[in-house]
Design a protein around this motif. Structure first.
Motif, mmCIF file in Angstrom:
data_model
loop_
_atom_site.group_PDB
_atom_site.id
_atom_site.type_symbol
_atom_site.label_atom_id
_atom_site.label_comp_id
_atom_site.label_asym_id
_atom_site.label_seq_id
_atom_site.Cartn_x
_atom_site.Cartn_y
_atom_site.Cartn_z
ATOM 1 N N ASN A 110 0.699 -1.084 0.019
ATOM 2 C CA ASN A 110 -0.059 -0.038 0.195
ATOM 3 C C ASN A 110 1.042 1.373 -0.064
ATOM 4 O O ASN A 110 0.548 2.265 -0.487
ATOM 5 N N LEU A 111 1.999 1.048 0.677
ATOM 6 C CA LEU A 111 2.801 2.275 0.630
ATOM 7 C C LEU A 111 3.465 2.769 -0.568
ATOM 8 O O LEU A 111 3.672 3.649 -1.332
ATOM 9 N N ILE A 112 3.991 1.646 -1.535
ATOM 10 C CA ILE A 112 4.349 1.618 -2.634
ATOM 11 C C ILE A 112 3.183 2.039 -3.618
ATOM 12 O O ILE A 112 3.448 3.055 -4.457
ATOM 13 N N ARG A 113 2.090 1.618 -3.459
ATOM 14 C CA ARG A 113 0.789 2.251 -4.304
ATOM 15 C C ARG A 113 0.436 3.548 -4.091
ATOM 16 O O ARG A 113 0.325 4.482 -4.867
ATOM 17 N N THR A 114 0.603 4.178 -2.736
ATOM 18 C CA THR A 114 0.315 5.774 -2.631
ATOM 19 C C THR A 114 1.332 6.367 -2.896
ATOM 20 O O THR A 114 1.234 7.576 -3.556
ATOM 21 N N THR A 115 2.731 5.913 -2.916
ATOM 22 C CA THR A 115 3.681 6.741 -3.389
ATOM 23 C C THR A 115 3.750 6.808 -4.965
ATOM 24 O O THR A 115 3.843 7.926 -5.455
ATOM 25 N N GLY A 116 3.251 5.777 -5.597
ATOM 26 C CA GLY A 116 3.192 5.881 -7.066
ATOM 27 C C GLY A 116 1.983 6.874 -7.370
ATOM 28 O O GLY A 116 2.109 7.571 -8.406
ATOM 29 N N CYS A 117 0.794 6.820 -6.722
ATOM 30 C CA CYS A 117 -0.319 7.675 -6.860
ATOM 31 C C CYS A 117 0.273 9.361 -6.628
ATOM 32 O O CYS A 117 -0.170 10.253 -7.295
ATOM 33 N N LEU A 118 1.181 9.481 -5.696
ATOM 34 C CA LEU A 118 1.586 10.606 -5.154
ATOM 35 C C LEU A 118 2.589 11.209 -6.256
ATOM 36 O O LEU A 118 2.379 12.281 -6.702
ATOM 37 N N VAL A 119 3.225 10.414 -7.034
ATOM 38 C CA VAL A 119 4.355 10.699 -8.270
ATOM 39 C C VAL A 119 3.304 11.381 -9.332
ATOM 40 O O VAL A 119 3.632 12.283 -9.814
#
Length: 167
Positions: free
Chosen positions: A5-14
Motif C-alpha cells: 500500500n505504501l508503494i501504491r500511494t507513493t506511485g499515486c503521489l508521483v
C-alpha cells in the motif's frame, strides 16, 4: 500488506505531482488544508484497517462495510453539510440494498468467526471510509483549491501516515 500500500500511494503521489506540475498548483485555503490532511490520514488508516479487517471476515463483507461508510453515511450527512443537497428516492433504495447485502453476506461462512475485535475493526473501517468520502465532498463545496491539489495532498498525507505506521 502495508509495504504494498505504501508503494501504491507513493506511485499515486508521483502521478498526482506530475499532473499538478502540468496543470499548475492552486493555493490551498485553511479549510482546504484541513480537509486534505484529514482525507490523507483517513486514506492511510483505511488501508491498514482494511488489511486487519480481512483477517476477521470475508473480503466481501469488509467491502460491504466500506460501501456503507463510503456511500450511506455521506448520503445521510450530505443534506446537513451541503445546503440544497437532497437525498433522492433512488439513493434511499440503493442504501437499503447495501444494508440488505450486509446481512446476506454476514451469513456466509468461510470458517472465520466474527469476534469483538473484528466488529470494532469493521466499525472503524466504516467511520474512516465515511470520513474519507465526506472530506472529498466538502472540499469541492467549501475549498477554493483544485481537485488536482486535493489528490496530490491526500496521497502525500496517506503516504506519510503509512510511513509512520510502518516504522
Amino acid at each position: 500488506n502495508i509495504v504494498i500500500n505504501l508503494i501504491r500511494t507513493t506511485g499515486c503521489l508521483v502521478v498526482s505531482l506530475l499532473v499538478c506540475l502540468i496543470v499548475g498548483f492552486s493555493k490551498l485555503d485553511g479549510i482546504g488544508l484541513f480537509l486534505v490532511i484529514l482525507s490523507g490520514v483517513a486514506m492511510g488508516l483505511m488501508m491498514v484497517v482494511w488489511l486487519l479487517s480481512t483477517q476477521y471476515a470475508q473480503v466481501i463483507l469488509v467491502e460491504v462495510f466500506a460501501m456503507i461508510g463510503g456511500v450511506i453515511v455521506p448520503l445521510f450527512l450530505a443534506p446537513y453539510l451541503i445546503n440544497g443537497d437532497n437525498v433522492s428516492l433512488l439513493q434511499w433504495i440503493g442504501a437499503f440494498i447495501l444494508i440488505v447485502a450486509l446481512f446476506l453476506f454476514s451469513k456466509g461462512g468461510d470458517g472465520k468467526k466474527l469476534t469483538f475485535k473484528g466488529v470494532l475493526l469493521f466499525l472503524s473501517y466504516l467511520v474512516i471510509t465515511a470520513v474519507s468520502m465526506i472530506t472529498q465532498t466538502c472540499y469541492s463545496y467549501y475549498s477554493t483549491g483544485s481537485s488536482e491539489d486535493f489528490q496530490l495532498y491526500t496521497f502525500l498525507f496517506a503516504t506519510l501516515t503509512l510511513i509512520i505506521m510502518f516504522i
